[in-house]
Design a protein around this motif. Structure first.
Motif: not given
Lengths: 351, 257
Positions: B252, A322, B255-257, A316-317, B211, B42-43
């Motif tokens: 992005f 990614e 993938k994050v949420l 979830g993070l 994040h 992203p990083s």
């Protein structure tokens, strides 16, 4: 479970006992017969040596050793040796810090000068350096301070300015500074870059950052090898005859020994005092190390998440998922994709 | 105040390169007084680098970057740019608090000493008054009773809260947070975010690289999504998070949420 909880909540019971205490192992000790044999042999050898030295070797002259241990000349020599240890060490630490900072400087000239200093003073024997310092008043007979191209100025005679004691201090200090510089540099490099950044971000200047944040933390790395250096310096003072300075412990006892034709007992007198001094220094080092270790140690693992929790955090993070690889996904029973941490995968065909 | 119309942070075409590696490409944005801006991405997208440029931990190669109307790290006189003396750069940084991902507390000092250090060295005040203030700050982050603990004896979340108190001790007008919860145990993230939320409510101007999308949605006035050294998309956090316009943002966020 309930019983235990009520018991724990009760007034007197100190701790809830979750399991029955397992039976303690009472094993029969494994014996090491050879260890015992070797140990016994060592004791016998040492014992024989001591017995022989005390009773069978007149050359040790224990009566002279005891008589001269607290001789005024010996005690005064002890004072000189202590001074020859402490003064050069103080100068060497300060000069070493300066050299270490120069070596880490962005200015290439500073770096080069520090490097050449190290190259020369570490690359030649301290005995040779001490002879050189002794010759300084001969090589540079006088020092003229004045304004160039004018007649104004004063001339000083080098030999009057620097006694052999001073020259010995300078010689020992400059040699030691080269070693201290490397020790300090290692200490400075051992401090996390984030410390420097945090101090700078608070608006602290270079001096405050160095003196309050970086150096105190570097001390933890600097102190133990510096303790070795102090002990080493104490013993190196026995070389100051090269200057020539003659009042230190070794040279003084040697001189007395020569005059009495009794070399061995005075070696023992000198060794006795060197040992006493190094022992005192070791005790001092213990306390200094403990002071600089404050705030460190105890629970180094406290901020490190365990494998399991870090895996949970990732779901979830963003960062790990990614970044490409991420965790393998598995199709759940309901057809939706699930993220499965590698160690959390359901085993076998059970699901 | 007549200055209120000057933005707290103004970046105009800010660019930064390490050798041939261009990490920031013409970043332009504004943060108004009392506003909270969240930087996500992203990083390697350059968001942390940009944050570090704001208090001159990194220098920029091109563009203009100013805090409270003053160029960061440079003077401009007669159309020429002069490099700032380190002392002046340090003075500038005193108005900008920074919180790091790895806390960077001073391990040889207790929590209270960490908070008091910079004011004691730089503010030249009555020591008792400084100590009272430092205790107030620790109380504000909920750690008054831990004031004599060394960082090694505090949990990650507690350490980060001390770090926030330490940054506040110089009474900054701007706070920078560089992934403040990324190094924390998941169960400790909440306590730090709570402190930050309280700080935002008190009117502090904040730039937060994070994040934590939930935090961004709830607290931020503006959300900026960065990738590859450019601002891809920015705007109202809820709007950007629920209805992203750019493909890269969508990819992005999915993938994050």
């Amino acid at each position: 479970m309930n019983d235990m909880q009520t018991a724990a909540a009760g007034t007197s019971s100190p701790q809830p006992r979750r399991h029955d205490e397992p039976q303690a192992i009472e094993a029969i000790k494994l014996r090491h017969p050879w260890r015992a044999v070797v140990a016994a042999l060592l004791i016998i050898i040492v014992g024989l040596f001591v017995f022989d030295a005390l009773t069978n070797r007149p050359v040790y002259s224990w009566d002279i050793v005891v008589n001269y241990l607290f001789d005024v000349r010996v005690l005064s020599a002890l004072g000189y040796t202590l001074q020859l240890t402490i003064y050069p060490m103080i100068i060497a630490v300060l000069l070493g810090i300066l050299l270490a900072i120069m070596r880490l400087s962005p200015n290439p000239v500073f770096r080069a000068v520090a490097w050449v200093y190290l190259w020369i003073f570490r690359g030649t024997p301290v005995y040779v350096q001490l002879v050189f310092w002794g010759l300084m008043p001969v090589i540079y007979k006088s020092i003229t301070l004045g304004i160039p191209f004018t007649e104004v100025g004063i001339q000083l005679v080098t030999a009057d300015l620097f006694s052999y004691f001073t020259l010995a201090v300078i010689g020992l200090a400059l040699n030691e500074a080269a070693y201290m510089a490397e020790i300090v540099r290692a200490g400075l490099l051992s401090v996390d870059k984030g410390q420097d950044e945090a101090a700078v971000a608070l608006g602290l200047g270079w001096w405050h950052t160095m003196s309050r944040i970086v150096l105190p933390q570097a001390m933890r790395v600097i102190v133990p090898p510096t303790g070795n250096e102090v002990v080493s310096m104490l013993k190196t003072t026995s070389l100051v005859i090269a200057v020539p300075f003659t009042l230190d412990l070794y040279t003084r006892t040697h001189d007395i020994a020569v005059s009495m034709y009794k070399p061995v007992p005075f070696l023992l007198v000198a060794s006795f005092w060197y040992l006493i001094l190094t022992s005192i220094l070791m005790v001092g080092q213990f306390y200094v190390e403990r002071y600089f270790a404050r705030g460190v140690g105890a629970r180094p693992d406290v901020q490190k998440p365990t494998v399991e929790t870090s895996a949970i955090g990732v779901i979830g993070l963003s960062s790990a998922t990614e970044a490409g690889g991420g965790y393998p996904t598995a199709t759940g029973a309901d057809g939706g994709d699930q993220i499965v941490p590698p160690h959390g995968r359901a085993g076998g065909g059970g699901v | 105040m007549s200055q209120t119309d000057i933005p707290m942070v103004k970046a105009e075409a800010v660019s930064k390169a390490y050798g041939s590696n261009q990490v920031l490409k013409s970043i332009s944005l504004e943060v108004k007084r009392g506003e909270v801006l969240c930087l996500v991405g992203p990083s390697g997208s350059g968001k942390s680098t940009f944050l570090r440029c704001i208090n001159h931990l990194e220098t920029i190669n091109a563009g203009r970057l100013s805090v409270d109307g003053e160029l960061v790290g440079y003077h401009e006189r007669g159309g020429k740019i002069y490099e700032m003396h380190p002392k002046e750069a340090a003075r500038q940084r005193r108005d900008i608090g920074m919180v790091f991902q790895r806390f960077n507390l001073f391990p040889h000092k207790t929590a209270l000493e960490n908070v008091m250090l910079a004011p004691t060295l730089l503010k030249k005040g009555n020591k008792a008054a400084l100590q009272t203030r430092a205790m107030d700050l620790l109380a504000r982050v909920g750690l008054a009773e831990r004031h004599d603990y060394y960082p090694a004896h505090l949990s990650g979340g507690q350490q980060q809260r001390v770090a926030i108190a330490r940054a506040l001790a110089m009474e900054p007008k701007l706070m920078l947070f560089d992934e403040p919860t990324s190094a924390l145990d998941p169960e400790l993230v909440g306590e730090v975010l709570d402190v930050m939320k309280g700080l935002a409510e008190s009117g502090m101007t904040m730039i937060v690289v994070t994040h934590e999308m939930g935090f961004a949605r709830e607290v931020a006035d503006e959300l900026v999504f960065m990738d590859g050294g450019v601002v891809v998309e920015s705007g109202d956090p809820t709007e950007v998070l629920t209805n992203p316009q750019r493909e890269r943002t969508k990819a992005f966020l999915s993938k994050v949420l």
